[in-house]
Design a protein around this motif. Structure first.
Motif, PDB file in Angstrom:
ATOM      1  N   LEU A 276       0.848   4.594   3.503  1.00 38.54           N
ATOM      2  CA  LEU A 276      -0.223   3.549   3.585  1.00 38.54           C
ATOM      3  C   LEU A 276      -0.464   3.268   1.849  1.00 38.54           C
ATOM      4  CD1 LEU A 276      -2.632   1.791   4.852  1.00 38.54           C
ATOM      5  CD2 LEU A 276      -3.871   3.925   4.679  1.00 38.54           C
ATOM      6  N   ILE A 277      -0.691   4.144   1.064  1.00 41.76           N
ATOM      7  CA  ILE A 277      -1.152   4.067  -0.363  1.00 41.76           C
ATOM      8  C   ILE A 277       0.093   3.411  -1.017  1.00 41.76           C
ATOM      9  CG2 ILE A 277      -1.381   5.405  -2.577  1.00 41.76           C
ATOM     10  CD1 ILE A 277      -3.936   5.106  -0.661  1.00 41.76           C
ATOM     11  N   ARG A 278       1.269   3.635  -0.665  1.00 47.49           N
ATOM     12  CA  ARG A 278       2.368   2.883  -1.369  1.00 47.49           C
ATOM     13  C   ARG A 278       2.432   1.352  -0.818  1.00 47.49           C
ATOM     14  NH1 ARG A 278       8.950   3.877  -0.153  1.00 47.49           N
ATOM     15  NH2 ARG A 278       9.665   2.229  -1.676  1.00 47.49           N
ATOM     16  N   PHE A 279       2.004   1.085   0.176  1.00 37.45           N
ATOM     17  CA  PHE A 279       1.831  -0.229   0.561  1.00 37.45           C
ATOM     18  C   PHE A 279       0.579  -1.080   0.035  1.00 37.45           C
ATOM     19  CE2 PHE A 279      -0.398  -3.323   3.388  1.00 37.45           C
ATOM     20  CZ  PHE A 279       0.717  -4.399   3.201  1.00 37.45           C
ATOM     21  N   LYS A 280      -0.317  -0.134  -0.049  1.00 34.95           N
ATOM     22  CA  LYS A 280      -1.754  -0.709  -0.604  1.00 34.95           C
ATOM     23  C   LYS A 280      -1.491  -0.928  -2.186  1.00 34.95           C
ATOM     24  CE  LYS A 280      -4.300  -1.291   2.901  1.00 34.95           C
ATOM     25  NZ  LYS A 280      -4.795  -2.706   3.355  1.00 34.95           N
ATOM     26  N   LEU A 281      -0.838  -0.027  -2.936  1.00 35.18           N
ATOM     27  CA  LEU A 281      -0.637  -0.377  -4.276  1.00 35.18           C
ATOM     28  C   LEU A 281       0.276  -1.308  -4.465  1.00 35.18           C
ATOM     29  CD1 LEU A 281      -0.164   3.516  -5.447  1.00 35.18           C
ATOM     30  CD2 LEU A 281      -2.296   2.220  -5.627  1.00 35.18           C
ATOM     31  N   SER A 282       1.122  -1.516  -3.550  1.00 35.50           N
ATOM     32  CA  SER A 282       2.369  -2.670  -3.811  1.00 35.50           C
ATOM     33  C   SER A 282       1.331  -4.208  -3.797  1.00 35.50           C
ATOM     34  CB  SER A 282       3.317  -2.618  -2.816  1.00 35.50           C
ATOM     35  OG  SER A 282       2.718  -3.062  -1.662  1.00 35.50           O
ATOM     36  N   THR A 283       0.292  -3.963  -3.232  1.00 35.82           N
ATOM     37  CA  THR A 283      -0.607  -5.347  -2.974  1.00 35.82           C
ATOM     38  C   THR A 283      -1.795  -5.575  -3.824  1.00 35.82           C
ATOM     39  OG1 THR A 283      -1.773  -4.591  -1.168  1.00 35.82           O
ATOM     40  CG2 THR A 283       0.153  -5.548  -0.577  1.00 35.82           C
TER      41      THR A 283
ATOM     42  N   HIS B 120      -7.999  -2.284  -9.243  1.00 36.52           N
ATOM     43  CA  HIS B 120      -8.057  -2.431  -7.657  1.00 36.52           C
ATOM     44  C   HIS B 120      -7.406  -1.271  -7.050  1.00 36.52           C
ATOM     45  CE1 HIS B 120      -9.236  -6.995  -8.053  1.00 36.52           C
ATOM     46  NE2 HIS B 120     -10.151  -6.283  -8.261  1.00 36.52           N
ATOM     47  N   ALA B 121      -6.103  -0.789  -7.812  1.00 39.18           N
ATOM     48  CA  ALA B 121      -5.261   0.197  -7.036  1.00 39.18           C
ATOM     49  C   ALA B 121      -6.033   1.641  -6.767  1.00 39.18           C
ATOM     50  CB  ALA B 121      -4.066   0.307  -7.881  1.00 39.18           C
ATOM     51  N   ALA B 122      -6.781   1.764  -8.106  1.00 44.69           N
ATOM     52  CA  ALA B 122      -7.494   2.922  -7.946  1.00 44.69           C
ATOM     53  C   ALA B 122      -8.634   3.027  -7.201  1.00 44.69           C
ATOM     54  CB  ALA B 122      -8.172   3.136  -9.280  1.00 44.69           C
ATOM     55  N   GLU B 123      -9.409   1.886  -6.928  1.00 46.01           N
ATOM     56  CA  GLU B 123     -10.472   1.731  -5.809  1.00 46.01           C
ATOM     57  C   GLU B 123      -9.688   2.138  -4.383  1.00 46.01           C
ATOM     58  OE1 GLU B 123     -12.723  -0.177  -2.985  1.00 46.01           O
ATOM     59  OE2 GLU B 123     -10.941  -0.980  -3.400  1.00 46.01           O
ATOM     60  N   LYS B 124      -8.639   1.342  -4.066  1.00 41.26           N
ATOM     61  CA  LYS B 124      -8.046   1.656  -2.953  1.00 41.26           C
ATOM     62  C   LYS B 124      -7.709   3.085  -2.762  1.00 41.26           C
ATOM     63  CE  LYS B 124      -5.790  -2.791  -2.692  1.00 41.26           C
ATOM     64  NZ  LYS B 124      -6.266  -3.419  -1.324  1.00 41.26           N
ATOM     65  N   ILE B 125      -7.481   3.843  -3.599  1.00 39.80           N
ATOM     66  CA  ILE B 125      -6.953   5.198  -3.486  1.00 39.80           C
ATOM     67  C   ILE B 125      -8.246   5.855  -3.284  1.00 39.80           C
ATOM     68  CG2 ILE B 125      -6.205   7.249  -4.648  1.00 39.80           C
ATOM     69  CD1 ILE B 125      -4.146   5.732  -6.152  1.00 39.80           C
TER      70      ILE B 125
END
Length: 323
Positions: free
Chosen positions: A248-255, A261-266
């Motif tokens: 999931l994190i790999r996908f979210k980081l790719s988008t 924004h990537a840090a916020e998703k994590i």
């Protein structure tokens, strides 16, 4: 009404609502394991009615998270005024005096709720609070110490219902999960100071030390890190949760559009995944009723977090007030 709604959203941001969701799942996991194992009949929490214990631990988790988040934003108010002006305190939606009230009230409520669980719960709650204070004063300025501190805070918080817990593998997983997410956020946000090779070795040494401490309790008591009635194949549940989180994190980081924004998703998905871990551990222990209840809590929490995110968005302001 609009002002009251915006203040409520600002308070949710101040107290890190999404983080509290993960903390609730963590502490409930240990509580449910304790309440379903006759070996813990001598503990204070075992004799407490389940709904009383659930409410008390919920208040402990929310209180400690509210204290930690309010303390962090209060201490960093001057820094945030320059670098993060949209945060509740520098933006003016949460006055400093109100933030202090939230901080003190959260701490008192957490300790009061812990007193219903027994004297050791209060002591471990105080230890968790002391670790939070240490992190805010010293730890976050020295990454090698701060990252380990964060993992320890979550580990000690989980054990508040039962310091005698011998099945510490779930606690270790949460500690490791928090440390890995913290490292990823630190790197993505390009925080300072930069961590040297010696610093990363210090993080690993701290993780290894507390890993040994957590597992030593299991080995000293049972000679194993798993409960005697648990099949090793049941570890497929938490292992599957780990793999799903990584994908999931790999996908979210790719988008993600930016590293911020990537840090916020994590942060967001990392907190929510603590609920998934709780579901997986309860399933591994064949506590399917408890696992189902935790799954309902997880789905409900995910919906609420999504609604709050949609209401505040990346700017931190409700959509209806943006220009």
């Amino acid at each position: 009404m609009a002002i009251q709604t915006k203040q409520m959203l600002a308070t949710l941001k101040l107290t890190r609502f999404s983080v509290a969701i993960g903390a609730i799942a963590d502490i409930w996991l240990v509580l449910l394991i304790t309440k379903n194992d006759i070996d813990y009949v001598g503990t204070s929490v075992y004799s407490i009615p389940i709904w009383t214990a659930l409410i008390a631990t919920l208040i402990v988790a929310v209180g400690i998270c509210g204290f930690a988040a309010s303390l962090n934003d209060t201490v960093d108010a001057r820094h945030d005024a320059t670098f993060h002006p949209s945060k509740p305190i520098p933006s003016g939606w949460i006055p400093m005096a109100q933030a202090v009230v939230i901080l003190v009230s959260s701490l008192l409520l957490a300790l009061l709720a812990a007193s219903f669980l027994g004297p050791w719960s209060v002591r471990l709650g105080l230890f968790t609070v002391a670790t939070i204070l240490f992190y805010n004063i010293i730890g976050k300025h020295v990454p090698a110490i701060g990252i380990v501190c964060l993992g320890l805070i979550y580990a000690s918080h989980m054990l508040i219902p039962n310091i005698e817990l011998t099945f510490t593998l779930p606690v270790w997983l949460t500690m490791t999960h928090i440390m890995i997410c913290s490292i990823a956020v630190y790197i993505l946000e390009e925080k300072r100071p930069l961590v040297s090779l010696r610093g990363w070795l210090g993080v690993f040494a701290g993780w290894l030390f507390w890993t040994i401490v957590l597992f030593s309790a299991s080995f000293a008591t049972t000679g194993n890190i798993l409960p005697s009635e648990m099949d090793v194949l049941a570890l497929c549940w938490p292992l599957g949760a780990i793999i799903c989180f990584a994908l999931l994190i790999r996908f979210k980081l790719s988008t993600a559009k930016t590293n911020i924004h990537a840090a916020e998703k994590i942060r967001r998905y990392g907190a929510l995944w603590q609920c998934i871990y709780a579901v997986s551990w309860l399933s591994a222990l064949q506590l399917y009723t408890a696992a189902t209840g935790m799954l309902v809590f997880t789905i409900t929490s995910a919906i609420v977090i999504t609604l709050v995110k949609e209401a505040t968005g990346a700017t931190g302001e409700p959509i209806s007030w943006r220009r």
